[in-house]
Design an enzyme around this catalytic site. Structure first.
Site, PDB file in Angstrom:
ATOM      1  N   ASP A   1     -14.364   5.121  -0.389  1.00 24.08           N
ATOM      2  CA  ASP A   1     -15.074   4.421   0.682  1.00 24.08           C
ATOM      3  C   ASP A   1     -16.157   5.281   1.324  1.00 24.08           C
ATOM      4  O   ASP A   1     -17.107   4.745   1.906  1.00 24.08           O
ATOM      5  CB  ASP A   1     -14.086   3.973   1.774  1.00 24.08           C
ATOM      6  CG  ASP A   1     -13.444   2.625   1.453  1.00 24.08           C
ATOM      7  OD1 ASP A   1     -13.635   2.120   0.319  1.00 24.08           O
ATOM      8  OD2 ASP A   1     -12.748   2.083   2.334  1.00 24.08           O
TER       9      ASP A   1
ATOM     10  N   ARG B  31       0.821  -1.215   0.000  1.00 19.94           N
ATOM     11  CA  ARG B  31       0.000   0.000   0.000  1.00 19.94           C
ATOM     12  C   ARG B  31       0.851   1.260   0.000  1.00 19.94           C
ATOM     13  O   ARG B  31       0.530   2.250  -0.641  1.00 19.94           O
ATOM     14  CB  ARG B  31      -0.872   0.050   1.262  1.00 19.94           C
ATOM     15  CG  ARG B  31      -2.153  -0.663   1.118  1.00 19.94           C
ATOM     16  CD  ARG B  31      -2.827  -0.791   2.448  1.00 19.94           C
ATOM     17  NE  ARG B  31      -3.972  -1.655   2.277  1.00 19.94           N
ATOM     18  CZ  ARG B  31      -5.192  -1.228   1.986  1.00 19.94           C
ATOM     19  NH1 ARG B  31      -5.441   0.054   1.888  1.00 19.94           N
ATOM     20  NH2 ARG B  31      -6.171  -2.076   1.814  1.00 19.94           N
TER      21      ARG B  31
ATOM     22  N   TYR C 261      -0.207 -13.540  -0.810  1.00 18.49           N
ATOM     23  CA  TYR C 261       0.469 -13.152  -2.059  1.00 18.49           C
ATOM     24  C   TYR C 261       1.734 -12.378  -1.720  1.00 18.49           C
ATOM     25  O   TYR C 261       1.839 -11.779  -0.645  1.00 18.49           O
ATOM     26  CB  TYR C 261      -0.443 -12.331  -2.964  1.00 18.49           C
ATOM     27  CG  TYR C 261      -1.166 -11.174  -2.319  1.00 18.49           C
ATOM     28  CD1 TYR C 261      -0.551  -9.949  -2.120  1.00 18.49           C
ATOM     29  CD2 TYR C 261      -2.498 -11.302  -1.930  1.00 18.49           C
ATOM     30  CE1 TYR C 261      -1.227  -8.882  -1.559  1.00 18.49           C
ATOM     31  CE2 TYR C 261      -3.191 -10.236  -1.363  1.00 18.49           C
ATOM     32  CZ  TYR C 261      -2.555  -9.029  -1.184  1.00 18.49           C
ATOM     33  OH  TYR C 261      -3.224  -7.979  -0.618  1.00 18.49           O
TER      34      TYR C 261
HETATM   35  C1  FAD Z   1      -8.341  -5.918   4.746  1.00 20.74           C
HETATM   36  C2  FAD Z   1      -8.571  -5.080   3.527  1.00 20.74           C
HETATM   37  C3  FAD Z   1      -8.003  -5.473   2.315  1.00 20.74           C
HETATM   38  C4  FAD Z   1      -8.236  -4.728   1.170  1.00 20.74           C
HETATM   39  N1  FAD Z   1      -7.700  -5.148   0.000  1.00 20.74           N
HETATM   40  C5  FAD Z   1      -7.942  -4.438  -1.119  1.00 20.74           C
HETATM   41  C6  FAD Z   1      -7.393  -4.862  -2.370  1.00 20.74           C
HETATM   42  O1  FAD Z   1      -6.689  -5.870  -2.449  1.00 20.74           O
HETATM   43  N2  FAD Z   1      -7.661  -4.100  -3.488  1.00 20.74           N
HETATM   44  C7  FAD Z   1      -8.429  -2.973  -3.425  1.00 20.74           C
HETATM   45  O2  FAD Z   1      -8.625  -2.325  -4.464  1.00 20.74           O
HETATM   46  N3  FAD Z   1      -8.955  -2.545  -2.241  1.00 20.74           N
HETATM   47  C8  FAD Z   1      -8.737  -3.242  -1.108  1.00 20.74           C
HETATM   48  N4  FAD Z   1      -9.251  -2.813   0.078  1.00 20.74           N
HETATM   49  C9  FAD Z   1     -10.097  -1.604   0.109  1.00 20.74           C
HETATM   50  C10 FAD Z   1      -9.257  -0.323   0.138  1.00 20.74           C
HETATM   51  O3  FAD Z   1      -8.301  -0.376   1.167  1.00 20.74           O
HETATM   52  C11 FAD Z   1     -10.164   0.894   0.368  1.00 20.74           C
HETATM   53  O4  FAD Z   1     -11.305   0.792  -0.453  1.00 20.74           O
HETATM   54  C12 FAD Z   1      -9.438   2.185   0.045  1.00 20.74           C
HETATM   55  O5  FAD Z   1      -8.285   2.298   0.841  1.00 20.74           O
HETATM   56  C13 FAD Z   1     -10.371   3.375   0.289  1.00 20.74           C
HETATM   57  O6  FAD Z   1      -9.668   4.572   0.127  1.00 20.74           O
HETATM   58  P1  FAD Z   1     -10.332   5.943   0.568  1.00 20.74           P
HETATM   59  O7  FAD Z   1      -9.312   6.987   0.278  1.00 20.74           O
HETATM   60  O8  FAD Z   1     -11.682   6.077  -0.025  1.00 20.74           O
HETATM   61  O9  FAD Z   1     -10.569   5.832   2.135  1.00 20.74           O
HETATM   62  P2  FAD Z   1      -9.486   5.693   3.304  1.00 20.74           P
HETATM   63  O10 FAD Z   1      -8.342   4.885   2.881  1.00 20.74           O
HETATM   64  O11 FAD Z   1     -10.246   5.264   4.516  1.00 20.74           O
HETATM   65  O12 FAD Z   1      -8.955   7.185   3.515  1.00 20.74           O
HETATM   66  C14 FAD Z   1      -9.704   8.144   4.203  1.00 20.74           C
HETATM   67  C15 FAD Z   1      -8.751   9.238   4.682  1.00 20.74           C
HETATM   68  O13 FAD Z   1      -9.530  10.268   5.265  1.00 20.74           O
HETATM   69  C16 FAD Z   1      -8.971  10.643   6.508  1.00 20.74           C
HETATM   70  N5  FAD Z   1     -10.097  11.152   7.292  1.00 20.74           N
HETATM   71  C17 FAD Z   1     -11.094  10.448   7.886  1.00 20.74           C
HETATM   72  N6  FAD Z   1     -11.973  11.276   8.452  1.00 20.74           N
HETATM   73  C18 FAD Z   1     -11.539  12.543   8.213  1.00 20.74           C
HETATM   74  C19 FAD Z   1     -12.047  13.833   8.522  1.00 20.74           C
HETATM   75  N7  FAD Z   1     -13.182  13.983   9.210  1.00 20.74           N
HETATM   76  N8  FAD Z   1     -11.353  14.926   8.105  1.00 20.74           N
HETATM   77  C20 FAD Z   1     -10.185  14.787   7.398  1.00 20.74           C
HETATM   78  N9  FAD Z   1      -9.650  13.584   7.089  1.00 20.74           N
HETATM   79  C21 FAD Z   1     -10.339  12.477   7.481  1.00 20.74           C
HETATM   80  C22 FAD Z   1      -8.341   9.379   7.040  1.00 20.74           C
HETATM   81  O14 FAD Z   1      -7.333   9.663   7.997  1.00 20.74           O
HETATM   82  C23 FAD Z   1      -7.777   8.779   5.748  1.00 20.74           C
HETATM   83  O15 FAD Z   1      -6.500   9.283   5.461  1.00 20.74           O
HETATM   84  C24 FAD Z   1      -9.046  -3.554   1.238  1.00 20.74           C
HETATM   85  C25 FAD Z   1      -9.587  -3.152   2.459  1.00 20.74           C
HETATM   86  C26 FAD Z   1      -9.360  -3.909   3.582  1.00 20.74           C
HETATM   87  C27 FAD Z   1      -9.978  -3.466   4.882  1.00 20.74           C
END
Ligand code: FAD
Length: 393
Positions: free
Chosen positions: A291, A105, A214
């Protein structure tokens, strides 16, 4: 030049910052943590993610640390026998025009973050927890924890599973607890005997549980993830877990997957959550992404891939110098909600109906998959991997 605020600097937030800056806007990323960083271990990236990374100009940097695994193996975790194998070379590459790879990651995140840092029009602010937003005239005003406010022409809520922006926009309560606990560990590849150094993504399916492993980090480490449907009812995020607990939980598995687990160390556990799909991601000049918009279980390995697709799609919709943000965000939802809802449902179904089944149902699964040719298997994953990264047509 318009100014776009992004709540959250995860993979979705910084990919969006890059896409929106490349469309000619000023971007402010508001991250609550004191550093821009990504925790966790490995991540699988399908061809759809690489297509998006290409559009963001960072695919080469991500490829540099990636492991181009040669197949996706589905194994029977009880008998130890192979059920199906999808080769990821040859026809797969030709069909999708992009590879399937596994990366650390941090490697994915660093590639995106470095590219953001090269843009003078992207401001990366830490210690900036978004609490609320308000529409004031033609602006969005964001209140941060501690009392500061930030103004922009639009706000993207990329603040993850427990999004504050979503809480205000939809008020739809807490995420759905899956009742599934995942234990994760990353180990140096040299700690494994030679016969366990598999160059594939392998999933061992067993009643109410499965194990995935993996190689990552250029093949120097092995990512291990062991999931159990234990009806967990509490939120758990990265809690250290005892090795014996992990081994006991998966003691019913065949010898080979148990051997992999025996090499695990420094286990940590999470209870997985998602949400039901929704069609509403916008409120005027505010939109949800990644997400925050469509959290899914990781069983199709698509959450981050979907966030990267989102980023590219939104960047393209904001290409006009003075976009109509509310209309662009509605269009974004129209383009993205159906596909991501399908992946959210598919992810749940894979756990419930494919990975965790037992007895006669598992036998039927094995028999049905055993008759599939490579071409048949590719048809099963076409809809995941063929979608263009930014289908703004
Ligand atoms: C066990 C596991 C395995 C996974 N494997 C895969 C995979 O193999 N392939 C794949 O494509 N996906 C995978 N995923 C899914 C993937 O990790 C997520 O879908 C992705 O990281 C989402 O990114 P995001 O930026 O939307 O959210 P997040 O990664 O949750 O980022 C949100 C960010 O917002 C910040 N934040 C939160 N609240 C606030 C606030 N109020 N104000 C300011 N900042 C804030 C947080 O600190 C964080 O930095 C996996 C997930 C899990 C749990």
């Amino acid at each position: 030049m318009s100014s776009v605020l992004i709540a959250g600097g995860g993979i979705g937030g910084i990919a969006t910052a890059l896409a929106v800056a490349r469309s000619g806007h000023h971007v402010v990323v508001l991250e609550r943590e004191p550093r821009f960083t990504e925790l966790g271990a490995g991540i699988q990236l399908g061809p759809n993610a690489f297509r998006a990374l290409d559009r963001l100009g960072v695919a080469d940097a991500v490829r540099a640390g990636a492991v181009f695994v040669d197949g996706l193996n589905l194994m029977d975790g009880v008998t130890g026998a192979g059920i199906a194998r999808l080769p990821l070379t040859g026809e797969f590459r030709e069909r999708y025009g992009q590879p399937y790879a596994v990366v650390h990651r941090v490697d994915l995140y660093t590639a995106l973050l470095d590219a953001c840092r090269e843009h003078d029009t992207i401001e990366l602010r830490t210690d900036s927890r978004v609490e609320r937003y308000a529409h004031v005239g033609d602006e969005v005003v964001v209140d941060l924890a501690g009392g500061a406010t930030v103004r922009g022409d639009a706000l993207v809520g990329a603040d993850g599973l427990r999004s504050a922006v979503r809480a205000q926009l939809l008020d739809d309560g807490e995420p759905v607890l899956s009742g599934h606990t995942i234990y994760r560990s990353v180990i140096p590849i040299e700690s494994l005997p030679a016969d366990l150094r598999w160059h594939s993504v392998t999933l061992w399916a067993a009643p109410l549980r499965h194990v995935v492993h993996y190689p990552i980090a250029g093949g120097r480490s092995l990512n291990l993830a062991a999931t159990v449907d234990d009806r967990a009812v509490d939120v758990v995020v990265g809690r250290p877990a005892d090795r014996d607990l992990v081994l006991d939980t998966f003691a019913s598995l065949a010898a080979v997957p148990r051997r992999f687990l025996e090499h695990g160390r420094d286990w940590r556990s999470w209870v997985l959550c998602d949400r039901d799909p929704v069609r509403r991601w916008t409120d005027g000049r505010v939109v949800l992404l990644g997400d925050a918009a469509h959290p899914m279980l990781q069983y199709a390995a698509q959450g981050a891939c979907a966030a990267l697709e989102d980023a590219v799609c939104l960047g393209e919709l904001l290409a006009p110098a003075e976009p109509d943000f509310a209309r662009a965000f509605e269009r974004f939802t129209d383009l993205r909600a159906e596909r991501t809802a399908w992946v959210q449902r598919l992810s749940r179904a894979l756990g419930r109906d494919v990975y965790h089944v037992a007895g006669a149902v598992a036998e039927r699964r094995n028999a049905a998959l055993a008759t599939r040719t490579d071409a048949n298997l590719l048809e099963l994953v076409d809809h995941l991997y063929l979608e263009p990264a930014a289908s703004t047509r």
